[in-house]
Design a protein around this motif. Structure first.
Motif, PDB file in Angstrom:
ATOM      1  N   SER A  11       0.826  -1.213   0.000  1.00 37.61           N
ATOM      2  CA  SER A  11       0.000   0.000   0.000  1.00 37.61           C
ATOM      3  C   SER A  11       0.862   1.266   0.000  1.00 37.61           C
ATOM      4  O   SER A  11       0.385   2.344   0.312  1.00 37.61           O
ATOM      5  N   LYS A 111      -9.128   3.079  10.588  1.00 41.43           N
ATOM      6  CA  LYS A 111      -9.139   3.385   9.152  1.00 41.43           C
ATOM      7  C   LYS A 111     -10.495   3.854   8.644  1.00 41.43           C
ATOM      8  O   LYS A 111     -10.581   4.429   7.566  1.00 41.43           O
ATOM      9  N   GLY A 144       4.334  -7.393  13.715  1.00 38.42           N
ATOM     10  CA  GLY A 144       4.536  -6.288  14.644  1.00 38.42           C
ATOM     11  C   GLY A 144       3.403  -6.277  15.664  1.00 38.42           C
ATOM     12  O   GLY A 144       2.348  -6.899  15.449  1.00 38.42           O
ATOM     13  N   ASP A 146       1.255  -4.194  16.340  1.00 38.86           N
ATOM     14  CA  ASP A 146      -0.023  -3.642  15.878  1.00 38.86           C
ATOM     15  C   ASP A 146      -0.980  -4.714  15.345  1.00 38.86           C
ATOM     16  O   ASP A 146      -2.174  -4.466  15.211  1.00 38.86           O
ATOM     17  N   ILE A 181       6.924   1.101  15.992  1.00 41.81           N
ATOM     18  CA  ILE A 181       7.584   2.355  15.614  1.00 41.81           C
ATOM     19  C   ILE A 181       6.488   3.384  15.347  1.00 41.81           C
ATOM     20  O   ILE A 181       5.509   3.098  14.665  1.00 41.81           O
ATOM     21  N   LYS A 190       0.953   5.141  15.129  1.00 44.08           N
ATOM     22  CA  LYS A 190       2.031   4.308  14.592  1.00 44.08           C
ATOM     23  C   LYS A 190       2.509   4.821  13.233  1.00 44.08           C
ATOM     24  O   LYS A 190       1.738   5.467  12.502  1.00 44.08           O
ATOM     25  N   SER A 192       3.055   4.640   9.507  1.00 44.41           N
ATOM     26  CA  SER A 192       2.364   3.878   8.467  1.00 44.41           C
ATOM     27  C   SER A 192       2.798   4.352   7.101  1.00 44.41           C
ATOM     28  O   SER A 192       2.923   5.555   6.867  1.00 44.41           O
ATOM     29  N   LYS A 193       2.963   3.399   6.175  1.00 44.21           N
ATOM     30  CA  LYS A 193       3.410   3.767   4.822  1.00 44.21           C
ATOM     31  C   LYS A 193       2.371   4.573   4.059  1.00 44.21           C
ATOM     32  O   LYS A 193       2.704   5.264   3.107  1.00 44.21           O
ATOM     33  N   SER A 194       1.077   4.453   4.472  1.00 43.59           N
ATOM     34  CA  SER A 194       0.053   5.200   3.744  1.00 43.59           C
ATOM     35  C   SER A 194      -0.312   6.516   4.429  1.00 43.59           C
ATOM     36  O   SER A 194      -1.305   7.140   4.067  1.00 43.59           O
TER      37      SER A 194
HETATM   38  N1  AQP Z   1       4.861   1.202  12.867  1.00 43.24           N
HETATM   39  C1  AQP Z   1       5.139  -0.083  12.921  1.00 43.24           C
HETATM   40  N2  AQP Z   1       5.967  -0.561  13.877  1.00 43.24           N
HETATM   41  C2  AQP Z   1       6.269  -1.890  13.928  1.00 43.24           C
HETATM   42  N3  AQP Z   1       5.794  -2.793  13.042  1.00 43.24           N
HETATM   43  C3  AQP Z   1       4.978  -2.362  12.075  1.00 43.24           C
HETATM   44  N4  AQP Z   1       4.341  -2.977  11.061  1.00 43.24           N
HETATM   45  C4  AQP Z   1       3.625  -2.064  10.363  1.00 43.24           C
HETATM   46  N5  AQP Z   1       3.785  -0.837  10.883  1.00 43.24           N
HETATM   47  C5  AQP Z   1       4.607  -0.989  11.957  1.00 43.24           C
HETATM   48  C6  AQP Z   1       4.459  -4.397  10.768  1.00 43.24           C
HETATM   49  O1  AQP Z   1       4.796  -4.530   9.381  1.00 43.24           O
HETATM   50  C7  AQP Z   1       4.181  -5.711   8.871  1.00 43.24           C
HETATM   51  C8  AQP Z   1       3.493  -5.391   7.578  1.00 43.24           C
HETATM   52  O2  AQP Z   1       2.440  -4.496   7.801  1.00 43.24           O
HETATM   53  P1  AQP Z   1       1.319  -4.310   6.704  1.00 43.24           P
HETATM   54  O3  AQP Z   1       1.843  -3.539   5.587  1.00 43.24           O
HETATM   55  O4  AQP Z   1       0.762  -5.633   6.316  1.00 43.24           O
HETATM   56  O5  AQP Z   1       0.161  -3.600   7.437  1.00 43.24           O
HETATM   57  P2  AQP Z   1       0.131  -2.420   8.424  1.00 43.24           P
HETATM   58  O6  AQP Z   1       0.440  -2.933   9.796  1.00 43.24           O
HETATM   59  O7  AQP Z   1      -1.200  -1.761   8.249  1.00 43.24           O
HETATM   60  O8  AQP Z   1       1.312  -1.473   7.924  1.00 43.24           O
HETATM   61  P3  AQP Z   1       1.251   0.056   7.536  1.00 43.24           P
HETATM   62  O9  AQP Z   1       2.617   0.479   7.148  1.00 43.24           O
HETATM   63  O10 AQP Z   1       0.560   0.825   8.619  1.00 43.24           O
HETATM   64  O11 AQP Z   1       0.371   0.009   6.216  1.00 43.24           O
HETATM   65  P4  AQP Z   1      -0.871   0.917   5.847  1.00 43.24           P
HETATM   66  O12 AQP Z   1      -0.416   2.332   5.941  1.00 43.24           O
HETATM   67  O13 AQP Z   1      -1.249   0.528   4.448  1.00 43.24           O
HETATM   68  O14 AQP Z   1      -1.956   0.563   6.815  1.00 43.24           O
HETATM   69  C9  AQP Z   1       3.243  -6.251   9.932  1.00 43.24           C
HETATM   70  O15 AQP Z   1       3.853  -7.363  10.538  1.00 43.24           O
HETATM   71  C10 AQP Z   1       3.118  -5.111  10.899  1.00 43.24           C
HETATM   72  O16 AQP Z   1       2.921  -5.584  12.203  1.00 43.24           O
END
Ligand code: AQP
Length: 325
Positions: A11, A111, A144, A146, A181, A190, A192-194
């Motif tokens: 994402s 979300k 992670g 989360d 993180i 937290k 997040s890439k998005s």
């Molecule tokens: N901030 C974080 N700290 C530690 N671990 C993290 N993970 C995500 N953010 C953190 C871990 O990365 C793995 C992949 O995550 P994901 O992409 O499947 O979903 P997510 O947790 O929703 O990650 P993002 O970056 O926050 O994505 P978006 O922005 O699209 O919702 C998981 O093992 C997660 O625990």
């Protein structure tokens, strides 16, 4: 050999959070476990994605998995939507889920908060995640902190199915990796890439100048002591966590090293450390991304995953009466 399954959404470009909270640990698992690393694009489309970017982000994620050290000859790297059994099993998991338990998921609440036109897919994200994991008889799911709540729900759904239909699913154990993180701009949230604010996260493909700038402009507090205190000093505590995970050094040792030196010196050194860790990964990434290695690994991964996924999908369908004979 015990089975590990883990997924990352394409994402966006993976961040320091994804790397330190998940990917960094995957490399070591390869020698002791049978690992499946999935690029979960069907999870990514639960919120709107630009189709062209999504396609590219998937290739980039595959190349990044390999650049950090995942070996496609040892582990299976594959794209979720290339294995239709995930969506088929997800429907079965939705049918054993209760709407109330899905509405209680923190990620759904976060979300969907304040949004109009929230997709049904955002609500049914956890049954799809359960399907991903259960399809392969997964023993361990490294994630992670989360994702803890979603993992608990996966176990609940597996237990419910086993009780109601047939005892076919392995109850996966979660392996919670490292700390969460936080956003560089709002340490209560937290990373997040998005995130709409690009200054809030560091992507693994940010160039050296951008990484340095983002670390230097990270939100901290007015007391200049480099001290870990998540309640009173969440910003600097998050930076200390990042430093400690990048350098495999204890927080106490870092606090001692920066005693009396102030935030400026600490942030400069953290930026240098981050750049030095990511420089070789990025170099390897660009070599892989521009070669055939990514598509070869993904083709082989998809063949392997499709073959493996059939076994439990058929068993689940049979148990529910979906197979004719
Ligand atoms: N901030 C974080 N700290 C530690 N671990 C993290 N993970 C995500 N953010 C953190 C871990 O990365 C793995 C992949 O995550 P994901 O992409 O499947 O979903 P997510 O947790 O929703 O990650 P993002 O970056 O926050 O994505 P978006 O922005 O699209 O919702 C998981 O093992 C997660 O625990």
């Amino acid at each position: 050999m015990k089975k590990i399954f883990s997924g990352i959404q394409p994402s966006g470009i993976v961040t320091f959070g994804n790397y330190l909270g998940a990917m960094k640990h995957f490399v070591d698992f390869q020698s002791s476990y049978d690992c499946m690393f999935c690029i979960v694009d069907q999870h990514a489309i639960t919120v709107p994605q630009d189709p062209v970017s999504l396609r590219d982000q998937k290739r980039k994620l595959a190349a990044l998995y390999m650049a950090v050290g995942i070996d496609p000859n040892k582990s299976t790297i594959f794209i979720q939507s290339e294995v239709p059994a995930h969506a088929q099993m997800a429907w079965i998991m939705q049918c054993v889920s209760y709407i109330g338990e899905l509405e209680r998921m923190t990620q759904f609440k976060d979300k969907s908060e304040g949004k109009t036109g929230v997709s049904a897919g955002l609500l049914t994200y956890p049954p799809l995640m359960a399907a991903d994991i259960l399809l392969y008889g997964t023993d361990i799911v490294p994630v992670g902190d989360d994702q803890r709540q979603h993992l608990e729900l996966t176990r609940t759904l597996a237990e419910r199915f086993n009780r109601q239909y047939a005892d076919i699913f392995t109850l996966p154990e979660s392996k919670i990796l490292g700390r969460r993180i936080m956003s560089l701009q709002n340490p209560e949230k937290k990373m997040s890439k998005s995130d709409e604010n690009a200054k809030a996260f560091i992507s693994m493909l940010d160039d050296e100048k951008t990484i340095t700038k983002k670390i230097k402009s990270a939100v901290t507090d007015s007391d200049p002591n480099v001290r870990f205190d998540e309640e009173e000093k969440p910003g600097i505590s998050n930076l200390l966590t990042i430093y400690s995970l990048l350098n495999d050094q204890s927080i106490e040792a870092i606090e001692k090293e920066y005693d009396g030196k102030g935030y400026g010196a600490f942030k400069t050194d953290l930026a240098e450390l981050a750049v030095s860790v990511f420089r070789p990964i990025q170099k390897r990434f660009y070599e892989i991304y521009e070669s055939d290695e990514v598509d070869n690994a993904l083709d082989a991964g998809s063949d392997k995953a499709n073959e493996q996924a059939q076994h439990l999908l058929q068993k689940a369908e049979e148990a529910m009466g979906l197979q004719r004979s």
